[in-house]
Design a protein around this motif. Structure first.
Motif, PDB file in Angstrom:
ATOM      1  N   LEU A 101       0.825  -1.207   0.000  1.00 46.94           N
ATOM      2  CA  LEU A 101       0.000   0.000   0.000  1.00 46.94           C
ATOM      3  C   LEU A 101       0.859   1.258   0.000  1.00 46.94           C
ATOM      4  O   LEU A 101       0.558   2.234  -0.694  1.00 46.94           O
ATOM      5  N   ALA A 102       1.944   1.229   0.746  1.00 48.70           N
ATOM      6  CA  ALA A 102       2.837   2.395   0.795  1.00 48.70           C
ATOM      7  C   ALA A 102       3.473   2.657  -0.567  1.00 48.70           C
ATOM      8  O   ALA A 102       3.594   3.812  -0.995  1.00 48.70           O
ATOM      9  N   ARG A 103       3.862   1.609  -1.261  1.00 51.78           N
ATOM     10  CA  ARG A 103       4.463   1.768  -2.576  1.00 51.78           C
ATOM     11  C   ARG A 103       3.455   2.322  -3.582  1.00 51.78           C
ATOM     12  O   ARG A 103       3.769   3.181  -4.399  1.00 51.78           O
ATOM     13  N   GLY A 135       0.936  13.782  -8.448  1.00 50.82           N
ATOM     14  CA  GLY A 135       1.154  14.893  -7.526  1.00 50.82           C
ATOM     15  C   GLY A 135       0.141  14.935  -6.405  1.00 50.82           C
ATOM     16  O   GLY A 135       0.171  15.819  -5.559  1.00 50.82           O
ATOM     17  N   VAL A 136      -0.761  13.955  -6.388  1.00 51.98           N
ATOM     18  CA  VAL A 136      -1.790  13.872  -5.347  1.00 51.98           C
ATOM     19  C   VAL A 136      -1.349  12.882  -4.295  1.00 51.98           C
ATOM     20  O   VAL A 136      -1.060  11.723  -4.605  1.00 51.98           O
ATOM     21  N   ARG A 137      -1.288  13.340  -3.060  1.00 52.41           N
ATOM     22  CA  ARG A 137      -0.823  12.481  -1.967  1.00 52.41           C
ATOM     23  C   ARG A 137      -2.009  11.738  -1.349  1.00 52.41           C
ATOM     24  O   ARG A 137      -3.035  12.319  -1.029  1.00 52.41           O
ATOM     25  N   HIS A 138      -1.830  10.434  -1.226  1.00 53.79           N
ATOM     26  CA  HIS A 138      -2.826   9.573  -0.573  1.00 53.79           C
ATOM     27  C   HIS A 138      -2.155   8.860   0.591  1.00 53.79           C
ATOM     28  O   HIS A 138      -0.980   8.480   0.494  1.00 53.79           O
ATOM     29  N   SER A 139      -2.898   8.649   1.620  1.00 55.74           N
ATOM     30  CA  SER A 139      -2.406   7.826   2.718  1.00 55.74           C
ATOM     31  C   SER A 139      -2.399   6.374   2.242  1.00 55.74           C
ATOM     32  O   SER A 139      -3.262   5.983   1.463  1.00 55.74           O
ATOM     33  N   PRO A 140      -1.456   5.584   2.716  1.00 57.27           N
ATOM     34  CA  PRO A 140      -1.454   4.159   2.324  1.00 57.27           C
ATOM     35  C   PRO A 140      -2.742   3.442   2.696  1.00 57.27           C
ATOM     36  O   PRO A 140      -3.054   2.406   2.136  1.00 57.27           O
ATOM     37  N   THR A 141      -3.521   3.986   3.603  1.00 55.79           N
ATOM     38  CA  THR A 141      -4.787   3.337   3.973  1.00 55.79           C
ATOM     39  C   THR A 141      -5.932   3.720   3.052  1.00 55.79           C
ATOM     40  O   THR A 141      -7.021   3.195   3.158  1.00 55.79           O
ATOM     41  N   GLN A 142      -5.705   4.663   2.130  1.00 60.64           N
ATOM     42  CA  GLN A 142      -6.758   5.053   1.194  1.00 60.64           C
ATOM     43  C   GLN A 142      -6.696   4.202  -0.039  1.00 60.64           C
ATOM     44  O   GLN A 142      -7.319   4.377  -0.997  1.00 60.64           O
TER      45      GLN A 142
END
Length: 109
Positions: A90-92, A102-109
């Motif tokens: 998920l982190a990768r 350019g959009v940051r997502h949390s690994p839990t999303q």
């Protein structure tokens, strides 16, 4: 027309043709809850009840084009993006989404 509205209209076409809710679930790949909700809305308000149904949930943060770019990047594999192994985490995935869009997502999303 957005994809969800298009699905609802296909469901209405099926209901009007005499199909059952389970037929809608199988044909459109939607949940039984969605088919049931659409059926009851259609029964009480006809096609119009589903044409203008509001979007549920948050707005998507990525456009369709960005999603296609992310999909292509993911299909290229983790090693292509500098990761040591061929396993997605998920982190990768979140990291690649940010690099590509350019959009940051949390690994839990």
């Amino acid at each position: 027309m957005d994809a969800l509205r298009e699905q609802r209209m296909r469901a209405v076409d099926m209901f009007e043709a005499g199909c059952r809710q389970v037929d809608v679930v199988n044909a459109l790949g939607v949940t039984a809850q969605a088919a049931s909700r659409w059926y009851h809305q259609w029964r009480s308000g006809g096609r119009e009840a589903l044409v203008g149904a509001a979007r549920l949930g948050r707005r998507a943060r990525l456009s369709d084009e960005q999603i296609e770019q992310v999909e292509a990047a993911l299909l290229a594999g983790p090693k292509t993006h500098g990761f040591a192994t061929d396993m997605w985490t998920l982190a990768r995935v979140a990291d690649v989404i940010e690099r590509v869009t350019g959009v940051r997502h949390s690994p839990t999303q």
